[in-house]
Design a protein around this motif. Structure first.
Motif, PDB file in Angstrom:
ATOM      1  N   ILE A 106      15.810  30.312 -17.325  1.00  0.00           N
ATOM      2  CA  ILE A 106      14.818  30.903 -16.435  1.00  0.00           C
ATOM      3  C   ILE A 106      13.487  30.233 -16.721  1.00  0.00           C
ATOM      4  CG2 ILE A 106      13.622  33.004 -15.730  1.00  0.00           C
ATOM      5  CD1 ILE A 106      16.027  34.601 -16.649  1.00  0.00           C
ATOM      6  N   GLY A 107      12.930  29.561 -15.715  1.00  0.00           N
ATOM      7  CA  GLY A 107      11.699  28.803 -15.887  1.00  0.00           C
ATOM      8  C   GLY A 107      11.987  27.397 -16.361  1.00  0.00           C
ATOM      9  N   GLY A 108      10.897  26.668 -16.639  1.00  0.00           N
ATOM     10  CA  GLY A 108      11.044  25.319 -17.166  1.00  0.00           C
ATOM     11  C   GLY A 108      11.384  24.279 -16.119  1.00  0.00           C
ATOM     12  N   GLY A 109      10.982  24.524 -14.886  1.00  0.00           N
ATOM     13  CA  GLY A 109      11.327  23.618 -13.799  1.00  0.00           C
ATOM     14  C   GLY A 109      10.394  22.438 -13.665  1.00  0.00           C
ATOM     15  N   PRO A 110      10.179  21.948 -12.443  1.00  0.00           N
ATOM     16  CA  PRO A 110       9.386  20.740 -12.204  1.00  0.00           C
ATOM     17  C   PRO A 110       8.000  20.824 -12.848  1.00  0.00           C
ATOM     18  CG  PRO A 110      10.480  21.430 -10.192  1.00  0.00           C
ATOM     19  CD  PRO A 110      10.709  22.523 -11.187  1.00  0.00           C
ATOM     20  N   GLY A 111       7.624  19.779 -13.550  1.00  0.00           N
ATOM     21  CA  GLY A 111       6.309  19.709 -14.177  1.00  0.00           C
ATOM     22  C   GLY A 111       6.209  20.403 -15.517  1.00  0.00           C
ATOM     23  N   SER A 112       7.279  21.023 -15.977  1.00  0.00           N
ATOM     24  CA  SER A 112       7.245  21.751 -17.245  1.00  0.00           C
ATOM     25  C   SER A 112       7.661  20.834 -18.385  1.00  0.00           C
ATOM     26  CB  SER A 112       8.191  22.955 -17.182  1.00  0.00           C
ATOM     27  OG  SER A 112       8.420  23.491 -18.471  1.00  0.00           O
ATOM     28  N   PHE A 113       6.786  20.697 -19.378  1.00  0.00           N
ATOM     29  CA  PHE A 113       7.138  19.961 -20.593  1.00  0.00           C
ATOM     30  C   PHE A 113       8.203  20.702 -21.381  1.00  0.00           C
ATOM     31  CE2 PHE A 113       6.260  20.146 -25.215  1.00  0.00           C
ATOM     32  CZ  PHE A 113       6.752  18.901 -25.586  1.00  0.00           C
ATOM     33  N   ILE A 114       7.988  21.995 -21.572  1.00  0.00           N
ATOM     34  CA  ILE A 114       8.853  22.737 -22.478  1.00  0.00           C
ATOM     35  C   ILE A 114      10.236  22.945 -21.894  1.00  0.00           C
ATOM     36  CG2 ILE A 114       8.387  25.131 -21.790  1.00  0.00           C
ATOM     37  CD1 ILE A 114       8.392  23.651 -25.379  1.00  0.00           C
ATOM     38  N   GLY A 115      10.362  22.948 -20.562  1.00  0.00           N
ATOM     39  CA  GLY A 115      11.674  23.119 -19.961  1.00  0.00           C
ATOM     40  C   GLY A 115      12.629  22.009 -20.351  1.00  0.00           C
ATOM     41  N   GLY A 116      12.153  20.766 -20.283  1.00  0.00           N
ATOM     42  CA  GLY A 116      12.987  19.642 -20.671  1.00  0.00           C
ATOM     43  C   GLY A 116      13.359  19.685 -22.141  1.00  0.00           C
ATOM     44  N   ILE A 117      12.423  20.150 -22.980  1.00  0.00           N
ATOM     45  CA  ILE A 117      12.706  20.271 -24.414  1.00  0.00           C
ATOM     46  C   ILE A 117      13.805  21.306 -24.652  1.00  0.00           C
ATOM     47  CG2 ILE A 117      11.742  20.996 -26.629  1.00  0.00           C
ATOM     48  CD1 ILE A 117      10.809  18.242 -25.757  1.00  0.00           C
ATOM     49  N   HIS A 118      13.708  22.458 -24.007  1.00  0.00           N
ATOM     50  CA  HIS A 118      14.737  23.481 -24.150  1.00  0.00           C
ATOM     51  C   HIS A 118      16.108  22.935 -23.775  1.00  0.00           C
ATOM     52  CE1 HIS A 118      13.103  27.566 -25.011  1.00  0.00           C
ATOM     53  NE2 HIS A 118      11.954  27.057 -24.591  1.00  0.00           N
ATOM     54  N   ARG A 119      16.198  22.306 -22.621  1.00  0.00           N
ATOM     55  CA  ARG A 119      17.508  21.858 -22.142  1.00  0.00           C
ATOM     56  C   ARG A 119      18.089  20.772 -23.046  1.00  0.00           C
ATOM     57  NH1 ARG A 119      14.469  22.432 -17.407  1.00  0.00           N
ATOM     58  NH2 ARG A 119      14.126  20.185 -17.270  1.00  0.00           N
ATOM     59  N   ALA A 120      17.251  19.847 -23.480  1.00  0.00           N
ATOM     60  CA  ALA A 120      17.737  18.791 -24.375  1.00  0.00           C
ATOM     61  C   ALA A 120      18.136  19.362 -25.729  1.00  0.00           C
ATOM     62  CB  ALA A 120      16.662  17.716 -24.540  1.00  0.00           C
ATOM     63  N   GLY A 170      20.705  28.609 -13.344  1.00  0.00           N
ATOM     64  CA  GLY A 170      19.267  28.597 -13.560  1.00  0.00           C
ATOM     65  C   GLY A 170      18.474  29.156 -12.401  1.00  0.00           C
ATOM     66  N   ALA A 171      17.302  29.654 -12.740  1.00  0.00           N
ATOM     67  CA  ALA A 171      16.242  29.981 -11.782  1.00  0.00           C
ATOM     68  C   ALA A 171      14.999  29.373 -12.401  1.00  0.00           C
ATOM     69  CB  ALA A 171      16.108  31.489 -11.596  1.00  0.00           C
ATOM     70  N   VAL A 172      14.689  28.139 -12.020  1.00  0.00           N
ATOM     71  CA  VAL A 172      13.753  27.340 -12.803  1.00  0.00           C
ATOM     72  C   VAL A 172      12.344  27.277 -12.228  1.00  0.00           C
ATOM     73  CG1 VAL A 172      15.630  25.955 -13.745  1.00  0.00           C
ATOM     74  CG2 VAL A 172      14.460  25.181 -11.686  1.00  0.00           C
ATOM     75  N   SER A 173      12.109  27.953 -11.110  1.00  0.00           N
ATOM     76  CA  SER A 173      10.777  27.969 -10.521  1.00  0.00           C
ATOM     77  C   SER A 173      10.578  29.287  -9.790  1.00  0.00           C
ATOM     78  CB  SER A 173      10.599  26.798  -9.544  1.00  0.00           C
ATOM     79  OG  SER A 173       9.365  26.906  -8.838  1.00  0.00           O
ATOM     80  N   SER A 174       9.323  29.736  -9.741  1.00  0.00           N
ATOM     81  CA  SER A 174       9.022  30.959  -8.985  1.00  0.00           C
ATOM     82  C   SER A 174       9.030  30.713  -7.486  1.00  0.00           C
ATOM     83  CB  SER A 174       7.660  31.522  -9.408  1.00  0.00           C
ATOM     84  OG  SER A 174       6.643  30.551  -9.216  1.00  0.00           O
ATOM     85  N   ASP A 175       9.009  29.442  -7.076  1.00  0.00           N
ATOM     86  CA  ASP A 175       9.116  29.084  -5.668  1.00  0.00           C
ATOM     87  C   ASP A 175      10.607  28.921  -5.332  1.00  0.00           C
ATOM     88  OD1 ASP A 175       9.494  26.719  -3.596  1.00  0.00           O
ATOM     89  OD2 ASP A 175       7.546  27.630  -3.178  1.00  0.00           O
TER      90      ASP A 175
END
Length: 399
Positions: free
Chosen positions: A19-33, A46-51
């Motif tokens: 949940i979160g960590g979508g486009p433009g998120s630094f920490i999202g990529g870190i979590h997934r990796a 996933g629900a990775v953006s509020s849009d």
């Protein structure tokens, strides 16, 4: 980390939704990796953006099946909870004000949780989350990722082994320069980022963002609780209205004394987190920007520099490394250590088989409560002119 007890016990990785960590998120990529690094999780939803449109599109780019790339977090949780092959673990990397709502929703549906720090914005919310974790028996891992570094775990193990003697002094600082300019963020760029909105980011930008990391590092390495704080919290950029600086004196269990300094307004500094712990038999020093070196200063012997998998590496540190001595590991691997440790605890809960004790030092909901209580006490102290303020503790003595 070489064996994969998760796959050995379950026959497959744990199923993970984000949940979160979508486009433009630094920490999202870190979590997934980090989740993928040791092969203990498979990203399934996933629900990775509020849009809604961005969330679905970004989910597809992450390899999530279209029917499992959701437009809304609660929609995701309901859908995955009702699937026979649904997610078992949910990772939450959203603005701070949503942590309580989303963690509670995940726990209510039976998911184990990985959540970004701080746990919540208020003490009452943090206590509510802890009560629910205890009632359900589910696992909650809080991403104080600096405790995942091998040499930080080495330091903790050396303190536990008594190699420093009784801890007497602690110095911790976390210094950044990313907010040194008063023009960042710029009002001309539109609405302020959520971290600059106290209703969303919490009562103190600097304490919630990096102060909780420094506070947790003190507790993790020393094994001591911070009991009292005398603090000044505010901003050094004159036109800024959120906190970019905090300095404090600390009192810890057992009579130890400490100093604490965090800022995001030190021009030119990158990400300088440091800790020094002095006991009756010597001192340990570690710096995040040189993370593979732990300096040990015995009272009666020459200075030593320890490295991952080098001479003198203790089991807690050896378990947190993946490559041979002399090869650097850093931020991503430390983050992955938390994910891997949490996976072992989750599988132990699900199978009834004991986890490796070395896997159980990851930050939990109790650390989250302690961090939020520390922020509240530091702000109360600062508001009262820096007076010594007791940090709230449970009746049993824990924070």
């Amino acid at each position: 980390m070489h064996a994969n007890p998760v796959v050995e016990r379950l026959g497959r990785p744990l199923r993970l939704a984000v949940i979160g960590g979508g486009p433009g998120s630094f920490i999202g990529g870190i979590h997934r990796a980090a989740a993928r690094l040791d092969g203990r999780y498979e990203l399934v939803g996933g629900a990775v953006s509020s849009d809604p449109d961005r969330s679905r599109a970004a989910g597809a780019l992450l390899g999530i099946a279209p029917e499992r790339a959701h437009a809304d977090a609660l929609e995701l949780l309901d859908a995955e909870a009702n699937r026979a092959d649904g997610a078992e673990v949910v990772a939450i990397m959203t603005p701070n004000d949503s942590h309580h709502r989303l963690v509670v929703a995940a726990l209510e549906r039976g998911f184990d949780v990985v959540c970004d720090k701080p746990l919540t914005n208020t003490v009452d919310e943090a206590l509510d989350v802890r009560r629910r974790v205890r009632d359900t028996g589910l696992v909650l891992c809080l991403t104080h990722n600096y405790s995942g570094y091998a040499m930080v775990r080495q330091a903790r193990a050396m303190v536990v082994d008594g190699r420093l003697g009784d801890v007497r002094l602690v110095q911790v600082s976390y210094v950044q320069g990313n907010k040194a300019s008063e023009d960042d963020p710029s009002p001309a760029d539109g609405p302020l980022p959520w971290r600059f909105d106290p209703d969303r980011g919490g009562p103190s930008l600097v304490l919630g963002d990096i102060g909780t990391h420094a506070h947790h590092l003190v507790r993790f390495v020393t094994g001591l609780e911070v009991t009292e704080v005398a603090a000044e919290v505010g901003h050094v950029a004159p036109a800024r209205v959120v906190d970019d600086f905090a300095g404090a004196l600390l009192r810890l269990d057992g009579g130890a004394r400490g100093s604490f300094w965090v800022t995001q307004a030190a021009a030119g500094v990158e990400n300088d987190l440091r800790i020094r712990v002095s006991g009756t038999r010597g001192t340990l020093e570690w710096r995040q920007e040189d993370p593979t070196r732990l300096v040990v200063r015995p009272i009666d012997a020459p200075v030593q520099v320890l490295t991952p998998n080098g001479p003198g590496t203790l089991p807690a540190a050896a378990r947190a490394t993946r490559i041979v001595a002399g090869h650097p590991e850093a931020f991503l691997e430390a983050f992955a250590n938390l994910y891997s440790d949490a996976a072992e605890a989750i599988v132990a809960r699900r199978t009834g088989e004991p986890a490796d004790p070395l896997a159980l030092d990851f930050p939990t909901v109790d650390d989250g409560v302690a961090g939020v209580r520390f922020v509240a006490a530091a702000l109360a102290s600062s508001g009262a002119g820096g007076t010594w303020t007791t940090i709230e503790r449970d009746q049993g003595g824990t924070t």
